[in-house]
Design a protein around this motif. Structure first.
Motif, short mmCIF file in Angstrom:
data_model
loop_
_atom_site.label_atom_id
_atom_site.label_comp_id
_atom_site.label_asym_id
_atom_site.label_seq_id
_atom_site.Cartn_x
_atom_site.Cartn_y
_atom_site.Cartn_z
N GLN A 7 0.82 -1.21 0.00
CA GLN A 7 0.00 0.00 0.00
C GLN A 7 0.86 1.26 0.00
N GLN A 8 1.97 1.23 0.71
CA GLN A 8 2.87 2.38 0.71
C GLN A 8 3.45 2.63 -0.68
N ILE A 9 3.84 1.55 -1.36
CA ILE A 9 4.41 1.69 -2.70
C ILE A 9 3.36 2.20 -3.68
N MET A 10 2.13 1.70 -3.55
CA MET A 10 1.07 2.14 -4.45
C MET A 10 0.75 3.62 -4.22
N ALA A 11 0.83 4.06 -2.97
CA ALA A 11 0.52 5.46 -2.67
C ALA A 11 1.64 6.41 -3.08
N THR A 151 0.84 0.12 -10.88
CA THR A 151 0.32 0.46 -12.20
C THR A 151 0.91 1.76 -12.74
N ASP A 152 1.39 2.66 -11.86
CA ASP A 152 2.04 3.89 -12.35
C ASP A 152 3.35 3.60 -13.07
N ASP A 153 3.89 2.41 -12.85
CA ASP A 153 5.14 2.02 -13.52
C ASP A 153 4.87 1.16 -14.76
N ILE A 154 3.61 0.97 -15.11
CA ILE A 154 3.24 0.13 -16.25
C ILE A 154 2.87 1.02 -17.43
N HIS A 155 3.72 1.03 -18.45
CA HIS A 155 3.55 1.91 -19.60
C HIS A 155 2.84 1.18 -20.74
N GLY A 156 1.68 0.65 -20.44
CA GLY A 156 0.92 -0.10 -21.43
C GLY A 156 -0.07 -1.01 -20.75
N GLU A 157 -0.31 -2.16 -21.35
CA GLU A 157 -1.36 -3.06 -20.86
C GLU A 157 -0.84 -4.50 -20.80
N ILE A 158 -1.30 -5.23 -19.78
CA ILE A 158 -0.91 -6.63 -19.60
C ILE A 158 -2.16 -7.50 -19.75
N ARG A 159 -2.07 -8.46 -20.65
CA ARG A 159 -3.16 -9.40 -20.87
C ARG A 159 -2.71 -10.75 -20.32
#
Length: 485
Positions: A7-11, A151-159
């Motif tokens: 949660q800390q990393i996500m925030a 998700t802020d480090d994800i530059h696109g989409e994962i299927r």
């Protein structure tokens, strides 16, 4: 109430550099390791055969619902989940992702009666996760737990494809025909593996798993009394000679440098001990790496079977030859990206060297459509009895490796989606050319690559010349000092 590390990393919304991203992956994965092991044990306890994975599908859906990750069900069993990145450039203006990665986990079990003493052993008689697909589900769910907090480090989409029926060799093709590879730029999968040491991961380029074919040969003789063999044509004897002769394909027909396996696993004939059998049939499998050898095999089997039968006054036919799976061949760039993911998350001690296997895998269906990599996650550990081969009723894994697989998968996904797209590499000019003349665009890309290579070579030569001049000066200065000048 204090926040968990995840949660800390996500925030934390500030930009993270590469080392910080890896550290975050390691921290979140460590937090979810008990969850990963719990999931593996749950799915191990409740295995289901190919195309019967109803509860498995429902239980995976429950985990995705808990993570608030949307999914679809294009087949009767199995799921396709979508994790959207929230990096500023993750999506184009038209709503399409700048890059999309497909990650696959197979979910079916084998018709094997488990004989381990684990407390979470299969409760479904005659059905066991003896190939590690329970681990694949758990590792992928673990990777999603990590990635959904980043998700802020994800530059696109994962299927993420939770695929049924890998053991039957049909699920990968069915998923691909359902369209899961459409709009995908690359593919990634992991396979727990009993020949690789626990704590290490192998992802070398090139062929890793073999072309897998099934065949059946029918033998037609003439039945008669067992005491009067001269009155008939013994299908059992003919079949036995065919089985032996088929082994000469590998030993005499192919180069010793060409890996191949011909195995007859089933042989049926006869109805009574005192009757010469008039009919027999055998079923087997062929494994190859080379495309040329793969294409040659049906004719070799048919020639041997037909002519041996004729020599004994019988007939034989190759009544079925089915290509189950094509070979799994890791694309070099994807393999190196995976190796770097292992180095980042596990260190150099996590890199395994493994020759590959003649076993088959229908992840090849995805790799025939998009470039990608399959990584072998080692689970061999003699200290806990994890030494039995895949498909054994005693198959065990070292569960400490599962979190490592999740970490590598998460790192690979973030790294892949952070790379520039082909359009970004091309620039507007080559992109426009590619729309009408793809061949010319490739020529321009090649010219640009050669130009960059030439510039790099000139730079290296310049740096080498400077270094040589520096060494000469230092050598002269040392000589002058020794001579008292």
């Amino acid at each position: 109430m204090p926040k968990t590390r995840a949660q800390q990393i996500m925030a934390h919304k500030e930009h993270r550099d590469a080392d910080q991203i890896t550290a975050a992956i390691q921290d979140i994965a460590a937090e979810f390791e008990p969850y990963i092991i719990k999931q593996r044990r749950h799915f191990h306890k409740h295995p289901e055969l190919s195309l019967q994975e109803v509860r498995t599908t429902s239980d995976i859906a429950g985990q995705l619902d808990a993570m608030n990750i949307p999914y679809e069900q294009p087949l009767e069993t199995g799921l396709v989940a979508t994790l959207r990145g929230t990096a500023p450039d993750a999506y184009r203006e038209d709503g399409t992702p700048r890059r999309r990665l497909l990650m696959r986990a197979d979910i079916d079990a084998l018709p094997v009666t488990e004989r381990t003493d684990d407390e979470f052993a299969s409760v479904n008689e005659g059905c066991m996760h003896a190939c590690g697909h329970d681990c694949h589900i758990a590792m992928m769910l673990g990777a999603l737990q990590v990635l959904r907090h980043m998700t802020d480090d994800i530059h696109g989409e994962i299927r993420v494809v939770f695929q049924p029926s890998e053991e039957n060799g049909s699920g990968g093709r069915m998923m691909c025909e359902a369209g899961v590879c459409e709009g995908v730029d690359g593919a990634f999968a992991m396979h727990i593996w009993s020949e690789v040491d626990a704590g290490t991961i192998s992802c070398e380029p090139g062929p890793r798993m073999a072309n897998t074919d099934w065949f059946r040969v029918d033998v037609h003789g003439t039945s008669c009394h067992g005491a009067m063999p001269q009155r008939g044509s013994d299908a059992v004897m003919v079949a036995a000679e065919i089985v032996n002769a088929l082994q000469t394909i590998v030993s005499r027909e192919l180069s010793p440098y060409e890996p191949a396996v011909v195995t007859v696993g089933k042989l049926h004939a006869g109805s009574a001990r005192n009757v010469i059998a008039g009919e027999a049939h055998m079923e087997g499998t062929v494994r190859t790496y080379s495309t040329a050898t793969h294409e040659l095999m049906p004719a070799l089997i048919e020639r041997i079977a037909v002519h041996i039968a004729q020599a004994h006054g019988a007939e034989a036919e190759l009544s079925d030859y089915t290509i189950a799976n094509y070979k799994v061949e890791n694309e070099p760039v994807a393999s190196e990206r995976c190796r770097q993911a292992v180095l980042k998350t596990l260190g150099s001690e996590g890199v395994a060297s493994y020759r590959g296997t003649m076993s088959g895998e229908d992840f090849s269906e995805y790799l025939r459509r998009v470039p990608g990599v399959l990584a072998f996650v080692g689970c061999r550990n003699p200290q806990i009895g994890a030494t039995f081969a895949q498909h054994s009723c005693f198959f065990k894994v070292d569960e400490s490796v599962l979190v490592k697989g999740s970490m590598v998968a998460a790192q690979y996904a973030i790294d892949f989606l952070s790379e520039p797209t082909q359009e970004e590499l091309d620039g507007p000019l080559v992109t426009r050319v590619a729309e009408t003349n793809p061949q010319l665009a490739e020529t321009l890309r090649g010219a640009r690559s050669k130009t960059v290579g030439a510039h790099n070579a000139l730079r290296d030569a310049r740096e080498a010349r400077v270094a040589a001049a520096r060494e000469i000066r230092e050598a002269r200065h040392g000589s002058d000092t020794r001579n008292g000048k």
